[in-house]
Design a protein around this motif. Structure first.
Motif, mmCIF file in Angstrom:
data_model
loop_
_atom_site.group_PDB
_atom_site.id
_atom_site.type_symbol
_atom_site.label_atom_id
_atom_site.label_comp_id
_atom_site.label_asym_id
_atom_site.label_seq_id
_atom_site.Cartn_x
_atom_site.Cartn_y
_atom_site.Cartn_z
ATOM 1 N N ASP A 22 35.108 -10.626 40.446
ATOM 2 C CA ASP A 22 34.267 -11.739 39.057
ATOM 3 C C ASP A 22 32.839 -11.989 39.293
ATOM 4 O O ASP A 22 32.249 -10.630 40.649
ATOM 5 N N LEU A 23 32.694 -11.924 38.531
ATOM 6 C CA LEU A 23 31.238 -11.141 37.577
ATOM 7 C C LEU A 23 30.277 -12.513 38.863
ATOM 8 O O LEU A 23 29.205 -10.700 39.287
ATOM 9 N N ALA A 49 23.537 -15.230 41.071
ATOM 10 C CA ALA A 49 24.140 -14.523 40.203
ATOM 11 C C ALA A 49 24.818 -15.363 39.612
ATOM 12 O O ALA A 49 25.316 -15.244 38.389
ATOM 13 N N GLU A 50 24.757 -16.210 40.500
ATOM 14 C CA GLU A 50 25.832 -17.286 39.557
ATOM 15 C C GLU A 50 24.780 -18.242 37.803
ATOM 16 O O GLU A 50 26.441 -18.156 37.347
ATOM 17 N N LEU A 61 25.537 -14.673 31.264
ATOM 18 C CA LEU A 61 26.116 -14.169 30.083
ATOM 19 C C LEU A 61 27.442 -13.972 29.607
ATOM 20 O O LEU A 61 27.824 -13.407 28.346
ATOM 21 N N ILE A 62 28.292 -14.984 29.361
ATOM 22 C CA ILE A 62 29.638 -15.651 30.073
ATOM 23 C C ILE A 62 30.055 -15.250 28.502
ATOM 24 O O ILE A 62 30.854 -14.559 27.836
ATOM 25 N N SER A 63 29.281 -15.950 27.651
ATOM 26 C CA SER A 63 29.654 -16.156 26.575
ATOM 27 C C SER A 63 29.762 -14.393 25.531
ATOM 28 O O SER A 63 30.069 -14.667 24.626
ATOM 29 N N SER A 105 30.351 -1.797 30.578
ATOM 30 C CA SER A 105 30.062 -2.802 28.968
ATOM 31 C C SER A 105 28.769 -4.009 30.107
ATOM 32 O O SER A 105 28.030 -3.952 29.202
ATOM 33 N N LEU A 106 29.432 -3.725 31.120
ATOM 34 C CA LEU A 106 27.929 -4.332 31.775
ATOM 35 C C LEU A 106 26.769 -3.540 31.966
ATOM 36 O O LEU A 106 25.543 -4.206 31.670
#
Ligand SMILES: [Zn+2]
Length: 719
Positions: free
Chosen positions: A539-540, A557-558, A564-566, A582-583
């Motif tokens: 998980d990211l 981190a959360e 970043l998620i969108s 890609s990260l």
């Protein structure tokens, strides 16, 4: 391996094996441990199978042990004294039974007769009309050496065969006619008794004590001592060696020596078990351990039991021999190549073995000392698969004159990590690489030095080991990647023998690597590998936290991952996962300003994150994660695009009892992630009950309602 390479290797192996064989069998001198020699033979056998065009008539695989020396008269065996095929594992034995089944085209449920495999010298003793007339060594299998005078001095060899009582023969299960036939053959025909001449451990020790006091050369081991005594022109020396003899086969021939006819197996005596008892009725010592086994399960437990007793036995053994009890089967199965199909030498694991060095890696120890570890082609030694061997320091490499690609002899005693004993330099092909001492620390890339007279190289960064251990321990900790079952203790074990240098290396571990470690049984190794495999999708937020970026805690981190998620959602196009490459690309595309202006971060944290992704060392680590198959999972955020797994979609799970390799919380998350539901109670709507250790009342209820019950193992498979 390409053809030319294989041919070269086959030639070199042939030469090397022959050299040690000649020393051993003709000169009675051991220059390589028998188990290590067996490894070389096995390698040759494998290569010859792959490249049959290179099987030469002179190959060691094409003949049986021994050569006839000129100092004795020759004796021709009535039936060849064949050698045996070797098995080293249950799998080898299972494969043997399968080969026999394929050969006979039917399923076999044989009764096996298992005997101890004594470590001495094979002897054939011939009796005519019940009288000792000749004893011969195996020699080349067909022709042996006449060593009668030396065998005659063995006290446990009868010079006259004992005539058994009729009642004794009846007790063996012989019919009246069989008894009559046997007694007639004993009086008129030829009986050959084959067995092993041995020296007990006690005699060996006593003799060596005496020899030492007399200033004589000491005996190397009991087997050598036996060979030396039997193949000795002065039988007074044989007599003082106090040998023993145990029978393992009887051959009957009717008629006189000149025109005698060998009876087929099973013709007079039907089973190997009965033949063994008969030998003792004829006046031979018998081994009380030999036993009948109903099938292979029995064989395996007999083997284990004997392996435990091995040390305490009065004599040396190197395994057990598994034989078909029904002697008729000996005729049916016959011989293939150089050895019989109807019996197998099931040997104890070697304590020395040969293998090749694939690479040398350096790891930093607690004190900063750099230790080289040899990465080996996996090989079984004393019951364990070994893929690493520590070399202590650079001087050790120089002392052994070790190169990458070398064939080496390794030794393992007890559970200690094995050590390299010697290099078989004759097997070098010219492609071997010199091993160089490192110039910088392999962990922190800092300076290293050799302090004064010390043999070890050291990393000058005092915190090198501790910092690295802490980094990796953080990576696997709860809240980060959370690898349950892999704690800091295990990480230390990995670091100690150089299995890993950083967290990304965890994903390259193989089962054979883990089995070389202390306290790592098969099951634990499997569990650890399973959990690492599951954690290839991270998980990211957990991943960012796991990297241990300065000032970045769980909350930060959360925040970053939510932000970043969108963007990332678009990049991964609904697959639910995206690559670390890609990260990296994403982070590198943003400038310092971007991170510093993130809501809730502030300038210090922002800078820290920005700097982390500018550091080459860190980028290399990230790239390594990518190379090793680690991916970022978005499932925790993307409720709409769950990974659908038909095992889980719209299925209701209930959990009971405690699980071994993951917590119930993780299991529940996983079920939900894959499209399933979790319910607290069992009802008719429940699809699966996941059963852990020590289950509660739900288990009984599920059974009553006919709910499908799955074990943790099945559950992990479904995942
Ligand atoms: Zn260092």
């Amino acid at each position: 391996m390409i053809k030319a390479e294989a041919k070269k290797r086959i030639e070199k192996l042939t030469k090397e094996i022959d050299f040690h064989r000649y020393n051993y069998h003709v000169l009675d001198k051991e220059t390589l441990a028998p188990a290590a020699l067996d490894n070389l033979k096995a390698e040759l056998f494998r290569l010859e199978n792959e490249f049959p065009e290179f099987i030469f008539p002179s190959s060691p695989t094409q003949r049986v042990a021994g050569a006839v020396s000129g100092k004795f008269k020759k004796t021709i065996h009535s039936l060849p004294m064949i050698s045996l095929f070797d098995a080293f594992s249950q799998n080898d034995i299972l494969a043997w039974q399968e080969r026999n089944e394929n050969y006979l085209k039917k399923t076999l449920k044989p009764i096996y007769y298992c005997e101890l495999k004594l470590d001495g010298l094979a002897i054939n003793i011939k009796y005519e009309k019940g009288l000792f007339i000749l004893a011969g060594t195996r020699g080349d299998g067909k022709v042996g050496e006449n060593v009668s005078s030396n065998v005659k001095v063995i006290a446990s060899v009868p010079l006259n065969l004992r005539r058994p009582e009729i009642s004794e023969l009846k007790a063996l299960g012989l019919s009246e006619i069989e008894i009559k036939n046997f007694l007639e053959l004993l009086e008129k025909g030829i009986i050959e008794v084959r067995g092993e001449a041995i020296m007990t451990k006690k005699v060996f020790v006593e003799l060596n004590k005496r020899y030492q006091a007399e200033g004589k050369t000491l005996l190397a081991n009991t087997r050598n001592a036996v060979a030396g005594s039997i193949r000795q022109l002065d039988s007074r020396i044989s007599a003082e060696r106090k040998l023993d003899f145990y029978a393992y086969d009887i051959i009957f021939s009717s008629g006189k020596d000149s025109d005698s006819k060998v009876l087929s197996r099973g013709e007079l005596i039907k089973t190997r078990g009965a033949a063994d008892k008969l030998a003792s009725l004829l006046g031979f010592k018998s081994l009380k351990y030999n036993t009948l086994c109903q099938g292979l399960e029995d064989v395996f437990s007999f083997y284990k039991e004997i392996e435990k007793k091995r040390e305490a036995l009065a004599f040396e053994i190197d395994g057990v021999v598994v034989k078909f009890d029904d002697l008729k089967m000996w005729e049916i199965l016959g011989v293939v190549g150089k050895a019989p199909r109807y019996m197998m030498a099931y040997k104890f694991s070697a304590e020395q073995a040969t293998t090749r060095i694939k690479n040398i890696i350096w790891q930093v120890g607690r004190t900063g000392a750099l230790t080289p570890t040899a990465v080996l082609e996996p090989v079984r030694v004393a019951g364990a698969l070994i893929s690493r061997s520590t070399l202590h320091n650079f001087d050790e490499i120089r002392r052994l004159d070790l190169m990458i690609g070398d064939t080496i002899v390794i030794e393992r005693s007890g559970d200690v990590i094995p050590k390299v004993i010697s290099v078989l330099k004759n097997l070098r092909s010219g492609e071997e690489k010199i091993i160089k001492a490192p110039k910088i620390c392999p962990i922190c890339e800092g300076k290293i030095d050799r302090v004064g007279e010390e043999v070890a190289y050291r990393c000058l960064n005092k915190n090198c080991y501790a910092v690295n251990l802490r980094k990796i321990s953080h990576f696997i900790s709860k809240g980060a990647v959370d690898m349950e079952g892999v704690g800091p203790k295990v990480i230390e074990q990995f670091l100690e023998i150089g299995l890993i240098k950083d967290a990304a290396d965890l994903y390259t571990l193989k089962k054979e690597d883990l089995l070389s470690l202390e306290r790592f049984a098969e099951k634990k190794a499997d569990n650890v590998l399973k959990i690492i495999e599951i954690k290839k999708k991270i998980d990211l937020a957990h991943f960012i936290f796991a990297l241990g970026i300065r000032h970045v805690g769980e909350e930060t981190a959360e925040i970053i991952s939510k932000l970043l998620i969108s963007d990332l959602e678009m990049m991964e196009k609904g697959k639910g996962v995206f690559s670390i490459a890609s990260l990296i690309k994403y982070f590198l595309s943003k400038n310092l300003d971007y991170f510093q202006q993130i809501n809730g971060l502030g300038p210090i944290m922002g800078e820290s994150i920005y700097n982390y992704f500018q550091d080459e060392h860190n980028l290399n680590l990230l790239k390594k994660f990518d190379d090793n198959g680690v991916e970022i999972s978005l499932t925790a955020f993307l409720k709409k695009t769950k990974i659908e797994n038909k095992n889980f979609k719209d299925k209701t799970f209930v959990l009971t009892g405690s699980l071994l390799s993951l917590t119930r919380e993780t299991a529940k998350d996983k079920i939900k992630e894959l499209g399933g539901k979790v319910s607290a109670d069992v009802s008719v709507k429940t699809d699966y009950l996941l059963l852990g250790d020590d289950p509660g009342s739900k288990f009984e209820k599920a059974k009553k309602l006919g709910v499908k019950i799955i074990t943790e193992e099945e559950f992990l498979k479904m995942i």
